[in-house]
Design an enzyme around this catalytic site. Structure first.
Site, PDB file in Angstrom:
ATOM      1  N   TYR A  84      -8.972  17.276   2.166  1.00 48.66           N
ATOM      2  CA  TYR A  84      -9.705  16.726   0.459  1.00 48.66           C
ATOM      3  C   TYR A  84     -11.074  17.333   0.757  1.00 48.66           C
ATOM      4  O   TYR A  84     -11.440  17.286   1.544  1.00 48.66           O
ATOM      5  CB  TYR A  84      -9.229  14.812   1.150  1.00 48.66           C
ATOM      6  CG  TYR A  84      -7.965  14.148   0.306  1.00 48.66           C
ATOM      7  CD1 TYR A  84      -7.634  14.343  -0.584  1.00 48.66           C
ATOM      8  CD2 TYR A  84      -8.090  13.636   1.327  1.00 48.66           C
ATOM      9  CE1 TYR A  84      -6.531  13.358  -0.835  1.00 48.66           C
ATOM     10  CE2 TYR A  84      -7.055  12.940   1.071  1.00 48.66           C
ATOM     11  CZ  TYR A  84      -6.223  12.871  -0.041  1.00 48.66           C
ATOM     12  OH  TYR A  84      -5.065  12.147  -0.602  1.00 48.66           O
TER      13      TYR A  84
ATOM     14  N   TYR B 225       0.900  -1.435  -0.468  1.00 46.65           N
ATOM     15  CA  TYR B 225      -0.363   0.360   0.158  1.00 46.65           C
ATOM     16  C   TYR B 225       0.864   1.471   0.281  1.00 46.65           C
ATOM     17  O   TYR B 225       0.601   2.342  -0.461  1.00 46.65           O
ATOM     18  CB  TYR B 225      -1.478  -0.027   1.439  1.00 46.65           C
ATOM     19  CG  TYR B 225      -1.473   1.646   1.306  1.00 46.65           C
ATOM     20  CD1 TYR B 225      -2.697   1.526   0.061  1.00 46.65           C
ATOM     21  CD2 TYR B 225      -1.588   2.155   2.850  1.00 46.65           C
ATOM     22  CE1 TYR B 225      -3.490   3.003   0.301  1.00 46.65           C
ATOM     23  CE2 TYR B 225      -2.168   3.452   2.143  1.00 46.65           C
ATOM     24  CZ  TYR B 225      -3.326   3.266   1.806  1.00 46.65           C
ATOM     25  OH  TYR B 225      -3.821   5.217   1.769  1.00 46.65           O
TER      26      TYR B 225
ATOM     27  N   GLN C 223      -4.009  19.106   5.580  1.00 42.39           N
ATOM     28  CA  GLN C 223      -3.808  19.353   4.207  1.00 42.39           C
ATOM     29  C   GLN C 223      -5.484  18.423   4.093  1.00 42.39           C
ATOM     30  O   GLN C 223      -6.231  17.440   4.677  1.00 42.39           O
ATOM     31  CB  GLN C 223      -3.432  17.557   3.715  1.00 42.39           C
ATOM     32  CG  GLN C 223      -3.395  17.033   2.406  1.00 42.39           C
ATOM     33  CD  GLN C 223      -4.778  16.074   2.218  1.00 42.39           C
ATOM     34  OE1 GLN C 223      -4.280  14.835   3.030  1.00 42.39           O
ATOM     35  NE2 GLN C 223      -5.320  15.980   1.435  1.00 42.39           N
TER      36      GLN C 223
ATOM     37  N   ARG D 179      -4.216   1.773  -8.633  1.00 44.19           N
ATOM     38  CA  ARG D 179      -3.711   0.739  -8.110  1.00 44.19           C
ATOM     39  C   ARG D 179      -4.133  -0.972  -7.252  1.00 44.19           C
ATOM     40  O   ARG D 179      -3.959  -1.123  -6.582  1.00 44.19           O
ATOM     41  CB  ARG D 179      -2.814   1.444  -6.341  1.00 44.19           C
ATOM     42  CG  ARG D 179      -3.163   2.513  -6.484  1.00 44.19           C
ATOM     43  CD  ARG D 179      -3.332   3.651  -5.148  1.00 44.19           C
ATOM     44  NE  ARG D 179      -3.383   4.918  -5.492  1.00 44.19           N
ATOM     45  CZ  ARG D 179      -3.824   6.270  -3.971  1.00 44.19           C
ATOM     46  NH1 ARG D 179      -3.602   5.498  -3.317  1.00 44.19           N
ATOM     47  NH2 ARG D 179      -3.709   7.367  -4.620  1.00 44.19           N
TER      48      ARG D 179
ATOM     49  N   THR E   6      -5.698  18.905  -1.712  1.00 45.32           N
ATOM     50  CA  THR E   6      -5.180  18.421  -2.849  1.00 45.32           C
ATOM     51  C   THR E   6      -6.185  18.087  -3.558  1.00 45.32           C
ATOM     52  O   THR E   6      -7.370  17.511  -3.580  1.00 45.32           O
ATOM     53  CB  THR E   6      -5.192  16.725  -2.207  1.00 45.32           C
ATOM     54  OG1 THR E   6      -3.578  17.199  -0.917  1.00 45.32           O
ATOM     55  CG2 THR E   6      -4.899  15.974  -3.086  1.00 45.32           C
TER      56      THR E   6
ATOM     57  N   LYS F  33      -2.260  21.500  -3.748  1.00 48.31           N
ATOM     58  CA  LYS F  33      -1.479  20.033  -4.583  1.00 48.31           C
ATOM     59  C   LYS F  33      -1.992  19.404  -5.203  1.00 48.31           C
ATOM     60  O   LYS F  33      -2.321  19.281  -5.326  1.00 48.31           O
ATOM     61  CB  LYS F  33      -1.132  19.299  -2.423  1.00 48.31           C
ATOM     62  CG  LYS F  33      -0.249  18.595  -3.409  1.00 48.31           C
ATOM     63  CD  LYS F  33      -0.138  17.379  -1.452  1.00 48.31           C
ATOM     64  CE  LYS F  33       0.212  16.332  -1.499  1.00 48.31           C
ATOM     65  NZ  LYS F  33      -0.185  14.719  -2.047  1.00 48.31           N
TER      66      LYS F  33
ATOM     67  N   ARG G 244       0.702   7.922  -7.845  1.00 47.51           N
ATOM     68  CA  ARG G 244      -0.400   6.930  -7.591  1.00 47.51           C
ATOM     69  C   ARG G 244      -1.763   7.113  -8.118  1.00 47.51           C
ATOM     70  O   ARG G 244      -2.320   6.862  -7.165  1.00 47.51           O
ATOM     71  CB  ARG G 244      -0.569   7.588  -5.717  1.00 47.51           C
ATOM     72  CG  ARG G 244       0.686   6.595  -4.794  1.00 47.51           C
ATOM     73  CD  ARG G 244       0.386   7.184  -3.704  1.00 47.51           C
ATOM     74  NE  ARG G 244      -0.253   6.350  -2.701  1.00 47.51           N
ATOM     75  CZ  ARG G 244       0.401   5.419  -2.079  1.00 47.51           C
ATOM     76  NH1 ARG G 244       0.606   4.686  -2.289  1.00 47.51           N
ATOM     77  NH2 ARG G 244      -0.447   5.075  -0.843  1.00 47.51           N
TER      78      ARG G 244
ATOM     79  N   HIS H 129       1.163  13.062  -6.424  1.00 41.76           N
ATOM     80  CA  HIS H 129       0.815  12.305  -5.830  1.00 41.76           C
ATOM     81  C   HIS H 129       2.076  10.473  -5.859  1.00 41.76           C
ATOM     82  O   HIS H 129       0.826   9.639  -5.418  1.00 41.76           O
ATOM     83  CB  HIS H 129      -0.380  11.517  -5.885  1.00 41.76           C
ATOM     84  CG  HIS H 129      -1.594  11.780  -5.147  1.00 41.76           C
ATOM     85  ND1 HIS H 129      -2.308  12.793  -4.224  1.00 41.76           N
ATOM     86  CD2 HIS H 129      -1.775  10.299  -3.806  1.00 41.76           C
ATOM     87  CE1 HIS H 129      -2.964  12.098  -3.189  1.00 41.76           C
ATOM     88  NE2 HIS H 129      -2.399  10.756  -2.947  1.00 41.76           N
TER      89      HIS H 129
ATOM     90  N   SER I  62      -2.802  15.318   7.278  1.00 40.55           N
ATOM     91  CA  SER I  62      -3.573  14.597   6.211  1.00 40.55           C
ATOM     92  C   SER I  62      -5.006  14.548   6.803  1.00 40.55           C
ATOM     93  O   SER I  62      -5.109  14.326   8.047  1.00 40.55           O
ATOM     94  CB  SER I  62      -3.353  13.197   5.477  1.00 40.55           C
ATOM     95  OG  SER I  62      -4.193  12.813   5.300  1.00 40.55           O
TER      96      SER I  62
HETATM   97  C1  LIG Z   1       0.177   6.010   1.868  1.00 41.09           C
HETATM   98  C2  LIG Z   1       0.116   7.075   1.135  1.00 41.09           C
HETATM   99  C3  LIG Z   1      -0.701   7.706   2.319  1.00 41.09           C
HETATM  100  C4  LIG Z   1      -1.140   9.056   0.952  1.00 41.09           C
HETATM  101  N1  LIG Z   1      -2.056  10.063   1.836  1.00 41.09           N
HETATM  102  C5  LIG Z   1      -1.847  11.073   1.238  1.00 41.09           C
HETATM  103  C6  LIG Z   1      -3.526  12.350   1.780  1.00 41.09           C
HETATM  104  O1  LIG Z   1      -3.763  11.561   2.758  1.00 41.09           O
HETATM  105  N2  LIG Z   1      -3.385  13.583   1.428  1.00 41.09           N
HETATM  106  C7  LIG Z   1      -2.428  13.636   0.129  1.00 41.09           C
HETATM  107  O2  LIG Z   1      -2.559  14.777   0.079  1.00 41.09           O
HETATM  108  N3  LIG Z   1      -1.762  13.073  -0.336  1.00 41.09           N
HETATM  109  C8  LIG Z   1      -0.823  12.311  -0.009  1.00 41.09           C
HETATM  110  N4  LIG Z   1       0.168  10.635  -0.411  1.00 41.09           N
HETATM  111  C9  LIG Z   1       0.529  11.300  -1.374  1.00 41.09           C
HETATM  112  C10 LIG Z   1       1.623  11.725  -0.481  1.00 41.09           C
HETATM  113  O3  LIG Z   1       1.450  13.705  -0.282  1.00 41.09           O
HETATM  114  C11 LIG Z   1       3.051  12.442  -1.715  1.00 41.09           C
HETATM  115  O4  LIG Z   1       2.568  12.851  -2.400  1.00 41.09           O
HETATM  116  C12 LIG Z   1       3.561  11.710  -1.748  1.00 41.09           C
HETATM  117  O5  LIG Z   1       4.065  10.488  -1.242  1.00 41.09           O
HETATM  118  C13 LIG Z   1       5.265  11.725  -2.397  1.00 41.09           C
HETATM  119  O6  LIG Z   1       6.128  10.705  -3.056  1.00 41.09           O
HETATM  120  P1  LIG Z   1       6.628  10.037  -2.177  1.00 41.09           P
HETATM  121  O7  LIG Z   1       6.078   9.005  -1.483  1.00 41.09           O
HETATM  122  O8  LIG Z   1       7.331   9.680  -3.582  1.00 41.09           O
HETATM  123  O9  LIG Z   1       7.588  10.977  -1.687  1.00 41.09           O
HETATM  124  C14 LIG Z   1       0.239   9.436   0.258  1.00 41.09           C
HETATM  125  C15 LIG Z   1       1.467   8.962  -0.374  1.00 41.09           C
HETATM  126  C16 LIG Z   1       1.524   7.737   0.427  1.00 41.09           C
HETATM  127  C17 LIG Z   1       2.383   6.550  -0.172  1.00 41.09           C
END
Ligand SMILES: Cc1cc2nc3c(=O)[nH]c(=O)nc-3n(C[C@H](O)[C@H](O)[C@H](O)COP(=O)(O)O)c2cc1C
Length: 402
Positions: A133, A28, A131, A168, A159, A253, A280, A277, A110
């Protein structure tokens, strides 16, 4: 099993997390969307540019200080918002936030966190970002922003790249459910990680306290709740409404285009977070690093640029800075460290990244990270001058041009 003292860099922490987490949770964190092209290239793109250091500059001391979203940072990193940290370790968001504060950087909480806005504010006096949503119901959006104001958060980021969930496939293959539920399929995965199971049980009931409980109801139907309540039709006028209601430092974001950056500015943002993101959401978009230069050149000093995604080494932070970012954000690295060793792990990985950043700035011949610029970078595939169109081959060389 890797010990904390043996983890020197992000890759060490990633391997340690893989050993400690049940595999659905590890995947995940690690996974991206579709073929995970962008999630890989977010990091590999940094090698498209090489450093050109300058020598004999008499560097005595090195400053990494930066100011972004009105926050003073000892070095230019903000921890990206990530949901549900207590799934990975009971230290959860508070353990991460304390480590960020000790390191002199900012933490982002978050909307999907397992710790409340108020608990983070009670735990750290350091710089913090919330952050958001976007919910369909503005009452809920404004209620969250009121809580952030009362708790003394420094900034808000909205975001905007998740109106549709990314594809995913790792989560489908592992059968991940949130909160985790034991099925015949996942039983063995969890049974082989007894330490994680004990920690999870120690962590108490799974909840998302930044969303009013009465509105979420049963969290085991989280996916349905989000499908019904999250705003899938985000518009710039809705962004404007949030920025205006918040009234403080505000970032959008998940942007990648120059036009969207300009629209964010017009909607009241003081900063933009160039982000995909972590690869993702939409796959096959450029690495966020590669977008910095064009966006910085198109917007000048009118808006602060924060780059997010792919950072695994201090050298990556320095390259983003050289291209025009004011700060960087990182997500997975601190989640690996949290998963493997709790808050102590996060402290340790942040110290590694800070130390690496400082060394790179010094090795480039700079005493301040603000002195680093594009002259310190060379495109790796650049032709040497003698092969370039501009250069007539000197008569005494035997080089054949094709
Ligand atoms: C497990 C996981 C959960 C995440 N949850 C959020 C979230 O709740 N809100 C959000 O804006 N981005 C979320 N993200 C994205 C991160 O804020 C960020 O954009 C991303 O991890 C950056 O890439 P990196 O992991 O290579 O540093 C999540 C990323 C991961 C890996």
């Amino acid at each position: 099993m890797k010990r904390l003292r043996n983890c020197l860099n992000t890759e060490d922490f990633r391997l340690a997390a893989g050993r400690r987490l049940p595999s659905p949770l590890y995947h995940y964190i690690e996974g991206g969307s579709d073929d995970e092209v962008t999630s890989g290239q977010n990091t590999s793109a940094y090698e498209k540019y090489k450093f050109i250091p300058r020598q004999a500059n008499g560097v005595e001391s090195i400053s990494l200080k930066s100011k972004v979203l009105g926050m003073d940072l000892d070095w230019p990193l903000i921890l990206s918002p990530t949901g549900m940290s207590k799934l990975f370790h009971p230290d959860g968001e508070i353990g991460v936030a304390i480590a960020a504060k000790k390191s002199g950087i900012a933490y982002s909480l978050s909307t999907m966190a397992t710790t409340s806005i108020e608990s983070i504010a009670a735990a750290i006096s350091g710089p913090k970002v919330f952050q958001l949503y976007l919910f369909k119901d503005d009452e809920l959006n404004f209620e969250i922003l009121d809580r952030c104001k009362a708790a003394g958060f420094d900034a808000v980021c909205l975001t905007v790249d998740t109106a549709i969930a990314g594809n995913r496939e790792r989560d489908v293959r592992t059968g991940l459910t949130i909160p985790p539920k034991l099925s015949l399929r996942s039983f063995l995965e969890f049974a082989f990680k007894p330490q994680w199971c004990l920690n999870y049980l120690r962590g108490g009931k799974f909840s998302l306290p930044n969303i009013s409980q009465d509105k979420t109801g049963d969290l085991s139907v989280l996916a349905n709740y989000f499908a019904e309540n999250m705003e899938s039709q985000i518009t710039w006028s809705k962004v404007d409404r949030i920025a205006t209601y918040w009234g403080g430092p505000f970032a959008v974001k998940g942007l990648q285009s120059i036009e969207d950056v300009k629209a964010s500015k017009a909607s009241g943002a003081s900063a933009v977070i160039i982000s995909n993101h972590g690869g993702r959401q939409l796959d096959s978009v450029p690495s966020s690093f590669e977008l910095i230069a064009d966006i910085a050149d198109a917007t000048g000093d009118t808006i602060e640029i924060i780059q997010d995604g792919g950072i695994r080494r201090g050298s990556h932070i320095v390259k983003s800075f050289a291209m025009g970012a004011k700060a960087c954000m990182t997500g997975r690295p601190y989640l690996y460290a949290l998963s493997a060793f709790g808050g102590d792990g996060v402290e340790s990985i942040l110290e590694s990244l800070r130390m690496e950043t400082e060394k790179v700035v010094g090795l480039l011949g700079c005493s301040n990270i603000n002195e680093v610029n594009r002259e310190h970078l060379r495109y790796a595939n650049k032709l040497p001058y003698y092969l370039s169109e501009a250069s007539p081959a000197p008569l005494n060389t035997k080089i054949r041009r094709t």
